[in-house]
Scaffold this motif. Sequence first.
Motif, PDB file in Angstrom:
ATOM      1  N   GLY A 107       0.787  -1.220   0.000  1.00  0.00           N
ATOM      2  CA  GLY A 107       0.000   0.000   0.000  1.00  0.00           C
ATOM      3  C   GLY A 107       0.819   1.271   0.000  1.00  0.00           C
ATOM      4  O   GLY A 107       0.337   2.322  -0.429  1.00  0.00           O
ATOM      5  N   ARG A 108       2.072   1.220   0.445  1.00  0.00           N
ATOM      6  CA  ARG A 108       2.852   2.456   0.507  1.00  0.00           C
ATOM      7  C   ARG A 108       3.231   2.982  -0.868  1.00  0.00           C
ATOM      8  O   ARG A 108       3.658   4.123  -0.999  1.00  0.00           O
ATOM      9  N   TYR A 109       3.058   2.155  -1.904  1.00  0.00           N
ATOM     10  CA  TYR A 109       3.369   2.602  -3.262  1.00  0.00           C
ATOM     11  C   TYR A 109       2.129   3.122  -3.994  1.00  0.00           C
ATOM     12  O   TYR A 109       2.238   3.640  -5.098  1.00  0.00           O
ATOM     13  N   PHE A 138      -0.172   4.538  -8.940  1.00  0.00           N
ATOM     14  CA  PHE A 138       0.989   4.252  -8.112  1.00  0.00           C
ATOM     15  C   PHE A 138       2.007   5.378  -8.232  1.00  0.00           C
ATOM     16  O   PHE A 138       2.036   6.118  -9.225  1.00  0.00           O
ATOM     17  N   ASN A 139       2.878   5.487  -7.233  1.00  0.00           N
ATOM     18  CA  ASN A 139       3.970   6.443  -7.342  1.00  0.00           C
ATOM     19  C   ASN A 139       5.034   5.891  -8.293  1.00  0.00           C
ATOM     20  O   ASN A 139       4.888   4.804  -8.864  1.00  0.00           O
ATOM     21  N   GLU A 140       6.111   6.634  -8.463  1.00  0.00           N
ATOM     22  CA  GLU A 140       7.109   6.265  -9.475  1.00  0.00           C
ATOM     23  C   GLU A 140       7.724   4.900  -9.193  1.00  0.00           C
ATOM     24  O   GLU A 140       7.862   4.065 -10.091  1.00  0.00           O
ATOM     25  N   GLU A 177       2.024  -0.208 -17.876  1.00  0.00           N
ATOM     26  CA  GLU A 177       3.103   0.731 -17.597  1.00  0.00           C
ATOM     27  C   GLU A 177       2.506   2.098 -17.276  1.00  0.00           C
ATOM     28  O   GLU A 177       1.337   2.369 -17.532  1.00  0.00           O
ATOM     29  N   GLY A 178       3.334   2.940 -16.688  1.00  0.00           N
ATOM     30  CA  GLY A 178       2.900   4.298 -16.383  1.00  0.00           C
ATOM     31  C   GLY A 178       2.309   4.468 -14.996  1.00  0.00           C
ATOM     32  O   GLY A 178       1.951   5.578 -14.603  1.00  0.00           O
ATOM     33  N   GLY A 179       2.190   3.381 -14.257  1.00  0.00           N
ATOM     34  CA  GLY A 179       1.698   3.490 -12.878  1.00  0.00           C
ATOM     35  C   GLY A 179       0.207   3.663 -12.728  1.00  0.00           C
ATOM     36  O   GLY A 179      -0.287   3.961 -11.643  1.00  0.00           O
ATOM     37  N   ARG A 180      -0.552   3.464 -13.810  1.00  0.00           N
ATOM     38  CA  ARG A 180      -2.004   3.574 -13.729  1.00  0.00           C
ATOM     39  C   ARG A 180      -2.645   2.258 -14.156  1.00  0.00           C
ATOM     40  O   ARG A 180      -2.253   1.667 -15.163  1.00  0.00           O
TER      41      ARG A 180
END
Length: 468
Positions: free
Chosen positions: A192-194, A215-217, A254-257
């Motif tokens: 969850g921290r990401y 998500f973060n990077e 990809e892209g964190g989404r």
Amino acid sequence: MSFRTYKLLSVFLIVAGITLGIFIYPNYFNKGIDLINQKFNLHLSHFPDVAFRLGLDLQGGVELLYQADVSQIEERDISTAMEGLKNVLERRINIFGVRESEIKIIGDNRLSIQLPGAKNPEEAAKEIGKTPYLEFKEELAKTARQEIVKQLFPDQSEEIDTDRLCASPDFIFSVISAYGQDPCFGTTPLTGRYLKRAEINFDPNTNEPVVSLEFNEEGAKIFSDLSEKNIGKPLAIYIDFVLLSAPIIQEKIEGGRAQISGKFSVQEAKDLASNLNAGALPVPINLISQKTVGPTLGLISLRQSVRAGMIGFVLVTIFMVGFYRLSGLLASIALLIYVLVVLSLFKIIPVNLSLAGIGGFILSIGMAVDANVLIFSRIKEEKNDGKEFPEAVKEGFFRAWPSIRDSNFTTLLASLILFGVGTSFVKGFATTLMIGILMSMFSAIVITKTFLMGFIKTRLSRIKWIWG
């Protein structure tokens, strides 16, 4: 309606009142059923014994007050984080088997948790105070699943279908709770921290609700690797070791989404997003107060409240019969039916009864008496003007209704305000008072009128002094 209809309705109301009385306190009725069954060798069923839902102050238990640290949360996300925390804490409370618990958000960053009948409040406080833990897990290979099942259930491993059981979140949770090991999904670095945010959106093609993840990077890189590795497989989402969802990964992301789709209702999608945010946002909570209420004190308070209510009812009956004679007696019977109806509603809804709630109920009895007094005073005035009994009754109810309506609606409005802005005990008072007011108007306008109209065209209707 005709005179005969009013008589039939009167009989129906009395029978309904007796039935409700048995529903409220079925012990003596069920004892009679046992005697009949024993004597005649029958198998008659018992009347269901539904318990009242008692609040913290009557049943005993513990009240915990927590403060959430929202200093690291953006102001726009605080409300979402608190709602998510509330959902997670409700789930944690259920783990302890505490029934009828209540959790409420107070202000911006406080949580009040009431645990009626809690056996171990210290352990509950310790577990409840943990920050929710969100993790993403990947599916274990079938051989790995079978190996874990063999270790956990050596005598039944050959009979267990891991594919079928791993489709059940309840099975997974029960095994994790009992053995501390997940037989279906393995841990990954993604937690969850990401996760920056989860929110509900709608698919532009199907217009169905979906849950979008961001998500973060660092989390975007981990998620990209996981999605590439698990194409065509589920990625399980857990919070506090409870499986929330296991969406199938369709392609490398990809892209964190990412987007979780399925046959969600809007509420289900909102709950999932809320729970994800609760695990994603670092919102630790600290216990700032703990209040324990013993069951002995609650039992004494309950008995005293019941005794006060019974004494009050008897005094009201004496007053009504003394001033209004047969009309007062019929009103007292209507009032008794009113009490039985309200108590039955408290069981059926169910209403969380506290001492304040019982106070609200007793106050509503006074409102019901007040309505009858207004009606009988108007009937008396109509009779003094020379009208016959049937016409006097109809006119009395018609002319008394505006006063009854205004006084009860004003009190009802005040109750709604108390319910909207009050604390838990105030809300309990307001709830029972609102139910009581609504039913008291029904009692006075419908039940009392039915009983009175049932005496039209009888000899008693011509005896003026008997009606007060």
